[in-house]
Enzyme design. Sequence first.
Site, mmCIF file in Angstrom:
data_model
loop_
_atom_site.group_PDB
_atom_site.id
_atom_site.type_symbol
_atom_site.label_atom_id
_atom_site.label_comp_id
_atom_site.label_asym_id
_atom_site.label_seq_id
_atom_site.Cartn_x
_atom_site.Cartn_y
_atom_site.Cartn_z
ATOM 1 N NE ARG A 297 -30.083 -16.052 -0.098
ATOM 2 C CZ ARG A 297 -31.472 -16.319 0.173
ATOM 3 N NH1 ARG A 297 -31.611 -16.657 1.418
ATOM 4 N NH2 ARG A 297 -32.469 -16.231 -0.668
ATOM 5 C CE1 TYR A 441 -24.015 -12.463 -7.167
ATOM 6 C CE2 TYR A 441 -24.077 -13.220 -9.578
ATOM 7 C CZ TYR A 441 -23.460 -12.861 -8.600
ATOM 8 O OH TYR A 441 -21.963 -12.980 -8.496
ATOM 9 C CD GLU A 442 -27.185 -17.603 -5.021
ATOM 10 O OE1 GLU A 442 -28.151 -17.807 -4.221
ATOM 11 O OE2 GLU A 442 -26.959 -18.416 -5.935
ATOM 12 N N GLY A 443 -30.957 -13.563 -4.027
ATOM 13 C CA GLY A 443 -31.745 -12.760 -3.271
ATOM 14 C C GLY A 443 -31.257 -11.504 -2.980
#
Length: 596
Positions: A297, A441-443
Amino acid sequence: MADYQAPLRDMRFVLNEVFDASALWASLPRVAEHVDPETADAILEEAGKISSGVLAPLNREGDEQGCKWNDGEVTSPDGFKEAYQTIVEGGWNGLGGNPDFGGMGMPKTLVAQFEEMMQGANMAFGLAPMLTAGACLALDAHGSDELKEKYLPNMYSGVWSGAMDLTEPHAGTDLGIIRTKAEPNDDGSFSVTGTKIFITWGEHDMAENIVHLVLAKLPDAPKGPKGISMFLVPKFPVNEDGSLGERNSFSCGSLEKKMGIKGSATCVMNFDGAKGWLVGEENKGLAAMFTMMNYERLGVGIQGIGAAEASLQSAREYALDRIQSRAPTGAQQPEKAADPILVHPDVRRMLLTMKGYVEGGRTFSTYVAQWLDIAKYAEDDERRKHAEGMVALLTPVAKAFLTDRGLDACIMGQQVFGGHGFIREWGQEQLVRDCRITQIYEGTNGIQALDLMGRKVVGTQGKLYELFAQDVANFLEANSGDEYLRPFLEPLAAAVERLDDVTEHVIKQAGDNPDAVGAASVDYLDLFGLTALGYMWAKIVKAAAPQAEADTSGFYSGKLKTARFYFDRLLPKTVSLAEGIRSGSDSMMALTAEEF
């Protein structure tokens, strides 16, 4: 379009003058044995050459050509395979890896600079080493000695790449409802069956093997996220002698057609009884995956900075070259038909905003990387736990705030170009398209804001937040007599007090109102991010001010003037954000579904 140039001068300033990284590394024995200032500088220099000279020239062509899918096989854009070999031959895949298995053991504070260069030069390509590094991190932390010895050396070397397989067509944020299954085999392996989507570089022709870390559920697994396990599923299983066996029973079903990062392969992966091995404990796969999430992140936040830096470089060059109209104060270049657009206040507003976010963001990403290094390498338990708390708190801010501002900066860079910014040949529209994914992406950034507000702040009753607030308070107290910093300390203290008050306000609201956290979260993350970058700019002033008077290059004086702009024009946004948060959730939740 300006050719991307790695911002080495600013990176060295952040590492050496703002944070004194060499002193940090010297305080961490496991880091100190692998890196010193000379080694770090050589790494930066070579990384700059590769990013600017090898990766950046492939960026536009990779976007136009894209990856090609043919009967399950994926071909990367022209030049990508050769560039990947350059990365492999230089050992860049294992820059931050465990030295016990062939990694270089470099600290994240240094690795983060290389990541920014690579992502700023060519984000689509940079995702391949990024995903491999994440897979290595999870495997190193949770895999058995046998799996680590068998897979990590070739992954660190780049001979094999890695992929992370989480998302399914019906399950993105809510991974607890995944359907991919893993059935135990008699030999200790598992048969993995299911479909995964949005798998970055899940299939390609750049490495001889691709090692997938797949989230799946065992037959007797508990429902929800507590029933997820992680499995290593290689494209080609490895024989006892280290050779590659027959292809595993999974394949790439298709490539996604995307808005941006078209040079990277975003795959639909179909697993049909593929052979895999458990990584970590049964039903603890989500925890294993989150081992690498803080790094990944932060890496996505760094992508936002990298794209914004590339946009700033081009916009700055264009503003110096493009002539339109006269300056409000009169002709600056009377010998020409018009003045460069840099003379116009609105163009300066955009460039200074970009500069404020990019240079402040680079400092913030290094600040977070510093805490990651301490959390991973400190030998003192109290120091390590303190750093772990800071990492938990700051990671969602780094991911979401830096990518939100990264897209803002790319759009501003496009706007500086006017109509040319909308045209393909100038490159700004690609940066906008590429940067957009970083918010997703990645949350998604909304989820990051919920994580910050709900779990890290309200969930701990403000205890994690107090770690950051105290760090700023210590800085304010230690520098209260600094004449250079005096104009910046009062507004920074006011912003932190504002953040303190809003934090306390939402914690109190959340006790009675289930919607309070969700209603406040995005504005709260922005408020936190603006304040954090204010703190970073104060640190920059502290490092730059003593050098400014004797500096003839304009580097240090430019830092002081940009800091003044940040404090005058950007930090005050915290006032309106705080007011919005205090208004509560009533107006947000008032409409019925029909009224929408």
